[in-house]
Structure formats: structure tokens, C-alpha cells
Design a protein around this motif. Sequence first.
Motif, mmCIF file in Angstrom:
data_model
loop_
_atom_site.group_PDB
_atom_site.id
_atom_site.type_symbol
_atom_site.label_atom_id
_atom_site.label_comp_id
_atom_site.label_asym_id
_atom_site.label_seq_id
_atom_site.Cartn_x
_atom_site.Cartn_y
_atom_site.Cartn_z
ATOM 1 N N MET A 3 32.209 29.188 25.591
ATOM 2 C CA MET A 3 33.384 29.247 24.718
ATOM 3 C C MET A 3 34.669 29.363 25.544
ATOM 4 N N VAL A 4 34.603 30.133 26.637
ATOM 5 C CA VAL A 4 35.767 30.285 27.509
ATOM 6 C C VAL A 4 36.117 28.942 28.149
ATOM 7 N N LEU A 5 35.105 28.257 28.667
ATOM 8 C CA LEU A 5 35.338 26.964 29.307
ATOM 9 C C LEU A 5 35.909 25.951 28.322
ATOM 10 N N GLN A 11 42.912 23.570 25.779
ATOM 11 C CA GLN A 11 44.332 23.804 26.021
ATOM 12 C C GLN A 11 44.893 22.810 27.038
ATOM 13 N N LEU A 12 44.151 22.544 28.099
ATOM 14 C CA LEU A 12 44.614 21.582 29.106
ATOM 15 C C LEU A 12 44.760 20.186 28.498
ATOM 16 N N ILE A 49 43.423 33.885 30.507
ATOM 17 C CA ILE A 49 41.964 33.849 30.629
ATOM 18 C C ILE A 49 41.463 35.093 31.359
ATOM 19 N N TYR A 50 42.149 35.467 32.423
ATOM 20 C CA TYR A 50 41.726 36.652 33.166
ATOM 21 C C TYR A 50 41.803 37.902 32.294
ATOM 22 N N GLU A 51 42.854 38.028 31.522
ATOM 23 C CA GLU A 51 42.994 39.193 30.646
ATOM 24 C C GLU A 51 41.843 39.265 29.645
ATOM 25 N N LEU A 59 30.180 38.988 38.494
ATOM 26 C CA LEU A 59 29.383 37.777 38.650
ATOM 27 C C LEU A 59 29.537 36.836 37.462
ATOM 28 N N THR A 60 29.727 37.395 36.284
ATOM 29 C CA THR A 60 29.983 36.553 35.110
ATOM 30 C C THR A 60 31.312 35.829 35.267
ATOM 31 N N ILE A 61 32.318 36.543 35.745
ATOM 32 C CA ILE A 61 33.635 35.930 35.961
ATOM 33 C C ILE A 61 33.556 34.855 37.033
ATOM 34 N N TYR A 62 32.858 35.158 38.118
ATOM 35 C CA TYR A 62 32.724 34.160 39.186
ATOM 36 C C TYR A 62 31.913 32.958 38.721
ATOM 37 N N ASP A 63 30.977 33.172 37.830
ATOM 38 C CA ASP A 63 30.194 32.055 37.307
ATOM 39 C C ASP A 63 31.098 31.096 36.536
ATOM 40 N N ILE A 64 32.003 31.648 35.754
ATOM 41 C CA ILE A 64 32.968 30.812 35.040
ATOM 42 C C ILE A 64 33.857 30.072 36.036
#
Length: 235
Positions: A3-5, A11-12, A49-51, A59-64
Motif C-alpha cells: 500500500m505504501v509503494l 502520487q509521482l 512517507i517517513y513520518e 528492516l521493514t522500512i529498509y525493505d520498502i
Amino acid sequence: MQMVLESIREQLHTWSSEKGKKKTAYYFKSDIKTFGVKAPLIHGLSVEIYESLKTEDRLTIYDICTQLMATGYIEEAIIAADIAFYMRKDYVVEDFEIFQKWVEENIDNWATCDSLCTRAIGSFLLKYPDYIHRLDTWAKSENLWMRRAAAVSLILPSRKNIYFAKCIQLADILRNDEEDMVQKGYGWMLKGYSKHREKEVFEYVMTHKNTMPRTALRYAIEKMPLDLRKLAMAK
């Protein structure tokens, strides 16, 4: 994560334009994948996105971030680099391998190389000085972006006048590199240190001016006084 991706890409796409794509592509010598989105919009989206992610485990953040790096789109890679930089207070030593893998496998242009290296990797090296020697291997890589990464990863330390000896070691390794992007990278590195180490950088340039590519030389002396620049450029 999906969903984040999807949110980022939606948006882009909303901001994307053919005019923007052509304008962005103008600054690169090779084919690139771009939405043609302006930098302030990209960095603003990175913050949003970071917020939304900062309570997740690293690791979840780095995976994204890895997923973003893998698409090849400049804007997505810059967002990944931004997010990695925002995590700098929580870096652990294992993060270096993640960053190195991105450089090895995903970076193929100066914009994403510099976005990642001048901030996230530079911050990591300030926190973990023992890893500074790993840049030697990068500088000797067959991958031109790893060689540029070795140099520009010292841009942030150069502002604090840290690791100058490593700067000179890397300049020695990269001095006769035939790739324009590498020459500009290590020239930029030397220029960064010239603010605090003008005498030493000038002496280095004068010692090697007959073998240094002119591109690297010009970058290295760019911030020096005119009289020194004239001496360095004289044949």
C-alpha cells in the motif's frame, strides 16, 4: 508495504509530465527512468512517507526502500535515499551491507548515487569510523558507480574535516580513472576538503597535476583563490 509503494507511485504519476521528463533527462548522459518530478516535491513526499513509517521496525522500512531502489526510477530511488538518511540516529552496523547492496545492484546514475552517498552513507561513516576502510574496495570496483560512491561518501565527513587521510588514499586510487563521473566525484571530494585543508589539497593537486584528468583537477580547485587556480591550471 504494498500500500505504501502504491501510494508513492500514485502520487509521482499525478505529478508526472512529459515536459518534466524531458527536462530531467537533459542532465544525464544515458537513458534514465523518470517521472519528471521536481526535487522539492520528491523530498516533501519523502518526509510524508517517513513520518508514516517511522514507528515500523528498521528492516521493514529498509525493505520498502529496497523495493523503491529496484524500480530504476530516479524519483523512487531518491525517496529511498532520503528515508535512509532520516533513519541515521538509529543506524546499526548491519545497515552498511544494505547500503552497499543498493550501490552495487541498483545505482546507475549520478543523481541516485549522490543522494544516497552524500547523506545516508556519509552519516553512517561518521557514526561507525571502522567502516571507512570499506571505501577502498569500492574505489577499486569495476562498477563505475561504486567508484564514484567511494569518493562522494566523504562529502559529509569533509564538511567536518574528518577522514582527510582516507580522502588522499582514495584520490590516489581513483586519480587516473577514465570515467568522467568518477573524475568529477573524486574532484568534488577534494574540493570538499579544500575548505579546511586548502594547503594540503593544493599541494596534492600540484604534485599530480600532470597526470590528473583536467575534469578532476578543475573540480578540486573550484573553491580556491584565483591565484591558486591559475597555478594549478597552468601547463
